[in-house]
Design a protein around this motif. Structure first.
Motif, PDB file in Angstrom:
ATOM      1  N   THR A 122       7.787  -4.153  13.621  1.00  0.00           N
ATOM      2  CA  THR A 122       6.702  -3.794  13.516  1.00  0.00           C
ATOM      3  C   THR A 122       5.914  -2.202  13.172  1.00  0.00           C
ATOM      4  OG1 THR A 122       6.582  -2.975  15.384  1.00  0.00           O
ATOM      5  CG2 THR A 122       5.343  -4.427  15.431  1.00  0.00           C
ATOM      6  N   ARG A 123       7.049  -1.666  12.930  1.00  0.00           N
ATOM      7  CA  ARG A 123       7.200  -0.650  12.629  1.00  0.00           C
ATOM      8  C   ARG A 123       7.995  -0.033  10.767  1.00  0.00           C
ATOM      9  NH1 ARG A 123       8.291   4.165  16.216  1.00  0.00           N
ATOM     10  NH2 ARG A 123       8.348   3.469  18.713  1.00  0.00           N
ATOM     11  N   PHE A 124       8.711  -1.041   9.936  1.00  0.00           N
ATOM     12  CA  PHE A 124       8.880  -0.450   8.776  1.00  0.00           C
ATOM     13  C   PHE A 124       8.218  -1.578   7.877  1.00  0.00           C
ATOM     14  CE2 PHE A 124      13.439   0.925   9.691  1.00  0.00           C
ATOM     15  CZ  PHE A 124      13.214   2.426   9.864  1.00  0.00           C
ATOM     16  N   GLN A 125       7.286  -2.754   8.752  1.00  0.00           N
ATOM     17  CA  GLN A 125       6.135  -3.611   7.806  1.00  0.00           C
ATOM     18  C   GLN A 125       5.408  -2.543   6.410  1.00  0.00           C
ATOM     19  OE1 GLN A 125       1.576  -4.485   9.674  1.00  0.00           O
ATOM     20  NE2 GLN A 125       3.002  -2.882  11.887  1.00  0.00           N
ATOM     21  N   GLU A 126       5.074  -1.790   6.769  1.00  0.00           N
ATOM     22  CA  GLU A 126       4.702  -0.725   5.375  1.00  0.00           C
ATOM     23  C   GLU A 126       5.860  -0.872   4.760  1.00  0.00           C
ATOM     24  OE1 GLU A 126       2.823   2.900   7.195  1.00  0.00           O
ATOM     25  OE2 GLU A 126       1.148   1.774   8.284  1.00  0.00           O
ATOM     26  N   MET A 127       6.582   0.272   4.865  1.00  0.00           N
ATOM     27  CA  MET A 127       7.699  -0.473   3.666  1.00  0.00           C
ATOM     28  C   MET A 127       7.889  -1.487   2.971  1.00  0.00           C
ATOM     29  SD  MET A 127      11.977   1.281   4.523  1.00  0.00           S
ATOM     30  CE  MET A 127      11.179   2.237   5.408  1.00  0.00           C
ATOM     31  N   ALA A 128       8.393  -2.646   4.041  1.00  0.00           N
ATOM     32  CA  ALA A 128       8.395  -3.753   3.691  1.00  0.00           C
ATOM     33  C   ALA A 128       7.445  -3.815   2.648  1.00  0.00           C
ATOM     34  CB  ALA A 128       8.527  -4.827   4.824  1.00  0.00           C
ATOM     35  N   VAL A 129       5.919  -4.117   3.009  1.00  0.00           N
ATOM     36  CA  VAL A 129       4.921  -4.402   1.968  1.00  0.00           C
ATOM     37  C   VAL A 129       5.596  -3.837   0.679  1.00  0.00           C
ATOM     38  CG1 VAL A 129       2.868  -4.543   1.620  1.00  0.00           C
ATOM     39  CG2 VAL A 129       3.768  -4.800   3.766  1.00  0.00           C
ATOM     40  N   GLU A 130       5.526  -2.233   0.273  1.00  0.00           N
ATOM     41  CA  GLU A 130       5.945  -1.150  -0.365  1.00  0.00           C
ATOM     42  C   GLU A 130       6.068  -2.046  -1.260  1.00  0.00           C
ATOM     43  OE1 GLU A 130       6.534   2.886   0.687  1.00  0.00           O
ATOM     44  OE2 GLU A 130       4.474   3.090   1.356  1.00  0.00           O
TER      45      GLU A 130
END
Length: 599
Positions: free
Chosen positions: A427-435
């Motif tokens: 849940t913490r790294f979802q934004e990084m993964a999407v980028e």
């Protein structure tokens, strides 16, 4: 006592147990599986009966007459719902006030940790509407709840109409000794969670909601109604709640008693009652019903709006109307009379439901399996403690220097740090993964969880480089076995079904693993017995039990969906299954994985 106090006899007993260790474990494991399968055989089960004296008799005359009017109200509700594109709050408030209720609303909002692709929502805003019928014959210290969720499309409109029809009918009766709360909640479980938190002045999930302006007494029991057809062929009872909690068995007994009285076909897990228990097909039917309940309970998710009431010690269940190809169609008047009878019986309660069972399994609505019958099946699987005794004897007679604390502490710490990463990183790294990758936020969370889980397999088995002696892996396995026994035992006490399913796969893995086995074959067996693969098998098995088998591709997509829903259930409602697997079960399995690769 003399056998244990005499050193010679004690040594002889220990020697006998260590020699027979392997066959005893194998026999007990098979006996545990056989015992559990025998629980579905009707002669081995108990017949349901009413334990609560205040509800023991169904001598109530049900007179609800307004089924057609309730369906007309449901159609009116549907028209207003389409007009406003959601919950018709103003219409509901006016309609409840016209029926003589004290009407209140509650606004709520919730931002999900990541989008729920199954229901296509992320920013959730809604309004709950509820009306209170004050008890005319009591000091208004207790209450009952009847709820119907407002769902998108044409679903559940009839349930709201019947709820409003019952409210009008109940208003004209004078025998109510408890407040009755009629609740229409929006956004299903999220709305119900907001209303319950507001009613009990708690906020355990970080949801935003407006304080309730009106309250009834302490809620004694609740029913949630799901009805999407003008006529039904059967009523299905849903009992499984959050974290595997179940309502008091008397609530199920009350439902079954009134179905029998009024002549409504009733089911559990969508399965009809069968009397040919002595035939192979009849026994198979009972096994399917029992296993469906086990699978649903093990998931830890609430299978209806009632599931969130149970965390507040409120006995609740969901009643679903089913319209299938069967004969004997029943109309809304019949369903209304059944609900009237149940609420009149609940109205007679002098105290909370407590005399019957809270821990049980049901192969049918007329029979149940108590905790005293199903717990031995788990205990037989947990005889793995005998292996711990064998290892203790080997360590107590060392032929070389004893290992240091690091031999246990290092893999324990690394395994649990891996579990913490599995719990926090998705849940913490979802934004990084999407980028960085062409995936949605939900896919990023699930794929990150799978990546952390897989990467964790490469970490602990390198810890043996820090350690010294041959005895090290024996000490580690002894600790891991005791850890597993305590973990499974505590899990089974809270959620028996989850504990039993985990024991089925983890116990064999823990029993056979040593550093001396062929690495490739043993690693393959360990992987297929791991928690992630157990979940995968459970998804396919659940579909088979529901008589809706899926292909491997569809099953894999469903598996990914189950992972995302499990994480969402934890953050939205407080389900404990995801943190249990990530923080405890997976690290424990990694300890045995570490033992396999010990050099």
């Amino acid at each position: 006592m003399g056998l244990l106090s005499d050193p010679n006899r004690r040594r002889a007993l220990i020697s006998l147990l260590t020699r027979l260790n392997a066959p005893i474990c194998v026999v007990c494991y098979m006996a545990g599986v056989a015992w559990f399968m025998g629980l579905a055989f009707e002669p081995f089960t108990l017949r349901t009966y009413m334990s609560e004296n205040a509800m023991g008799s169904t001598m109530v005359e049900e007179r609800f007459p307004a089924g057609e009017r309730a369906l007309a109200t449901g159609r009116e509700f549907s028209a207003h719902k389409k007009k406003v594109g959601g919950m018709p709050v103003d219409w509901l408030v006016k309609t409840m006030q016209d029926r003589g209720l004290e009407v209140f609303t509650q606004r709520f909002s919730r931002t999900l940790p990541f989008p729920d692709e199954n229901k296509e929502r992320y920013m959730v805003k809604g309004t709950n509407v509820y009306g209170i019928l004050r008890a005319p014959r009591a000091p208004r210290t207790e209450a009952l709840v009847l709820s119907a969720p407002c769902t998108p499309g044409d679903h559940n409109n009839q349930a709201v109409g019947l709820l409003l029809g019952l409210a009008q009918y109940f208003r004209n009766q004078i025998y109510w000794a408890k407040d009755i709360i009629f609740l229409v909640n929006e956004h299903d479980l999220i709305g119900m969670q907001a209303w319950l938190e507001g009613y009990h002045h708690t906020n355990t999930t970080g949801m935003n909601w407006s304080p309730l302006q009106g309250r009834g007494g302490s809620i004694q029991a609740a029913l949630s109604l799901e009805l999407s057809s003008d006529v039904i062929t059967s009523l299905d009872l849903v009992l499984e709640g959050l974290n595997g909690q179940l309502p008091n068995l008397d609530l199920a007994n009350l439902f079954y008693a009134f179905c029998q009285k009024i002549g409504v076909v009733c089911t559990i897990q969508g399965k009809l009652q069968r009397n040919d228990w002595d035939s192979v097909s009849g026994y198979s039917h009972s096994v399917q019903t029992l296993m469906l309940m086990v699978m649903k309970q093990a998931s830890g998710r609430p299978w209806g709006d009632h599931g969130l009431f149970l965390r507040y010690h409120i006995e609740a269940a969901t009643i679903k109307g089913i319209n299938s190809f069967r004969q004997f169609k029943r109309d809304a008047t019949t369903i209304g009379r059944l609900l009237e009878g149940m609420y009149r019986k609940l109205n007679n309660l002098l105290e909370r439901l407590h005399q019957s069972y809270f821990f049980y399994l049901m192969p049918s609505l007329s029979h149940f399996v108590s905790i005293g019958y199903y717990m031995p099946a788990f205990c037989l699987l947990a005889v793995i403690l005998l292996q711990a005794l064998d290892l203790w004897v080997q360590i107590a007679t060392p032929q070389e220097s004893s290992p240091g604390v690091l031999s246990v502490l290092t893999p324990l710490v690394i395994s649990h740090l891996t579990g913490v990463a599995l719990y926090t990183l998705p849940t913490r790294f979802q934004e990084m993964a999407v980028e960085h990758f062409p995936v949605s936020e939900t896919e990023a969370v699930v794929l990150t969880a799978i990546a952390v889980y897989t990467a964790g397999l490469a970490l602990p088995h390198n810890t043996h480089r820090c350690l010294g002696t041959e005895q090290g892996w024996k000490v580690l396995k002894l600790v891991a076995l005791l850890y597993l026994a305590v973990l499974l035992g505590c899990t089974a006490l809270i959620n028996f079904s989850l504990g039993y399913i985990l024991a089925l796969t983890l116990v064999p893995a823990a029993a056979f693993v040593t550093p001396n086995l062929p690495k490739v074959l043993s690693a393959f067996i360990m992987v297929i017995l791991s928690p992630a693969c157990t979940l995968l098998y459970s998804v396919f098995f659940f579909q088979e039990l529901q008589e809706a088998p899926v292909s491997f591709q569809d099953g894999w997509l469903l598996y990914l969906s189950v992972i995302s829903q499990g994480i969402l259930d934890h953050f939205l409602y407080g389900s404990l299954v995801y943190p249990l697997i990530a923080l405890l079960v997976y690290p424990c399995w990694l300890l045995f994985w570490n033992i396999l690769f010990w050099k």
